[in-house]
Design an enzyme around this catalytic site. Structure first.
Site, short mmCIF file in Angstrom:
data_model
loop_
_atom_site.label_atom_id
_atom_site.label_comp_id
_atom_site.label_asym_id
_atom_site.label_seq_id
_atom_site.Cartn_x
_atom_site.Cartn_y
_atom_site.Cartn_z
N VAL A 1 0.85 -1.19 0.00
CA VAL A 1 0.00 0.00 0.00
C VAL A 1 0.88 1.24 0.00
O VAL A 1 1.68 1.44 0.91
CB VAL A 1 -0.94 0.02 1.22
N LYS B 1 -6.28 -1.13 -2.02
CA LYS B 1 -5.46 -0.55 -0.95
C LYS B 1 -6.33 -0.06 0.20
O LYS B 1 -5.98 -0.26 1.38
CB LYS B 1 -4.63 0.60 -1.52
#
Length: 468
Positions: A166, A239
């Protein structure tokens, strides 16, 4: 090391101790990397460049050796130096079945084959480092359960690390796992996809069309050959799904999170945003209001949003990423940096590898504890920007007002640029704070009218009160 000794390898990715010392110590970590491309090569290069610094850290009791790199084509030229003594292999089992390898780094991409690599590595008692957000977003509960199952029978726990999954080089995973344990997060908001932020910055600052801006992003390596996951908002959604588990303890199927991409944005939208005193960014947002009962309702979406010009997010440009974490104790914390690219992503992988070497542990809960009191609600309240394309006729504003009233939507203001073509004009409504579900009903009813051309575009306003 003493002059009389030679290093274990002339280049081992990192040589922390000399030969005699390493062989005598139990802290030696042998690494197998799946993927010799952009990120895999970056990991090897960082470890090579920083070996002196890494030796000076608290790693004098262990060694890191890149033993094998698994690639699809062993004859393909590599843009990094293969460590001396490192084998280039094509058979997954060359790493998975090697008992000497105890750290597996998965940077091969894709989901299905990567899942097999990660799951088999964990079952074999190997620590895993990955940058694969799509894999984690899809299989997070299964990974969580497998780590706990494997560790139930082990004295030394197996670790699953994923900082690079992420926002590339931004340490948002580590921050959420370590820095908010005694806090309560109430909002996450982030520009978490470099490709789409680059495209929107080009449209706003450089006056490029969507197609021109996307082409520039591709030239610079920010856009994939098929950019659908980026421009459709799906990469950002994966994400956001991971961050929601860390921030709120909530597992949610990512397909439940509303995602709108940037394809429908036009230059007109940026002109209207400037008239309102702001700009447009595509963001992932998750919120939970305070609750006295303990039950936390969490809403989330990925969408273009209106952002005021004095908001910090308005100044996050091109491929840069930023995540804001709002919490009760720390108030607002913002992490900004490079969210993609060879070295930002590889840097996070290297940090995970070094954390394993130091013995820093996230086991048995690599995603933090679950909150059984949290639940996902597929709706949220916001002001909305609503743009309509129309063919001019009588009664348009009246009909818009009637439909909004019937759907419980208050109109805050109307905006329109001078009309040069009455057969293809646009205007914008800004609403009061209303549920997203009500806006969808309004859009559906407007689209059914004869004067409305195409789909009605709507997007949330990021912060309440920024449009006066």
């Amino acid at each position: 090391w003493p002059i009389a000794h030679q290093p274990l390898l002339s280049y081992t990715g990192v040589t922390i101790c000399d030969t005699a010392d390493i062989m005598a110590r139990s802290g030696l970590r042998r690494i197998g990397i799946f993927g010799g491309g952009t990120v895999g090569g970056g990991i090897v290069e960082i470890l090579r460049r920083k070996q002196t610094v890494l030796r000076s850290l608290c790693l004098s009791d262990c060694g890191l050796i890149i033993s094998k790199i698994c690639v699809r084509d062993p004859n393909k030229p590599r843009d990094f130096v293969i460590p001396e003594g490192c084998s280039i292999v094509t058979d997954y089992d060359a790493i998975l079945s090697d008992p000497a390898i105890d750290v597996v780094v998965e940077v091969m991409g894709g989901v299905d084959e990567a899942r097999g690599v990660v799951f088999e590595s964990l079952r074999a008692g190997k620590d895993v480092v990955t940058a694969n957000k799509a894999l984690i977003a899809k299989y997070l509960p299964e990974i969580d359960a497998l780590v706990q199952e494997v560790n139930a029978a082990r004295e030394r726990p197996v670790e699953f690390r994923y900082e690079a999954a992420v926002c590339g080089g931004i340490p948002v995973i580590r921050s959420l796992l370590n820095d908010f344990v005694g806090d309560d997060v109430t909002m996450l908001a982030g520009i978490v996809n470099g490709c789409t932020n680059f495209v929107l910055t080009g449209m706003e600052r450089d006056g490029w069309s969507y197609e021109e801006s996307l082409a520039r992003a591709a030239e610079l390596g920010y856009a994939e050959s098929d950019p659908a996951l980026d421009v459709g908002g799906f990469d950002a959604r994966s994400k956001l799904r991971i961050l929601m588990r860390l921030a709120f303890g909530l597992d949610v199927d990512e397909n439940e999170i509303a995602a709108r991409g940037i394809r429908d944005l036009t230059k007109d939208d940026f002109e209207y945003a400037r008239m309102l005193g702001g700009t447009i960014k595509i963001m992932g947002v998750a919120r939970t209001p305070p609750s006295e009962t303990g039950t936390r309702e969490v809403s989330a979406y990925v969408s273009p949003v209106y952002v005021a010009a004095d908001d910090a997010f308005a100044h996050v440009s091109y491929a840069t990423n930023a995540v804001e974490i709002v919490s009760e104790n720390l108030q607002a914390t913002t992490l900004t940096g490079q969210g993609a690219g060879r070295y930002p992503t590889a840097n996070s992988c290297v940090n995970d590898i070094l954390a394993l070497a130091r013995g820093d542990s996230t086991a048995p809960l690599p995603f933090g504890p679950k909150n059984e009191e949290a639940r996902f609600v597929n709706d949220f309240t916001s002001q909305f920007y609503v743009r309509l394309n129309y063919s001019d006729t009588f009664g348009i504003v009246r009909q818009c007002g009637e439909i909004c009233e019937e759907c419980g939507v208050g109109i805050h203001s109307l905006l329109q640029n001078p009309v040069s073509d009455k057969s293809n004009a646009t205007f914008v409504m800004v609403t009061d704070n209303v549920p997203a579900s009500a806006i969808k009903r309004v859009a559906a009813r407007l689209e059914a009218l004869s004067w409305c051309k195409g789909q009605v575009f709507h997007m949330p306003v990021l912060r309440e009160g920024t449009i006066k």
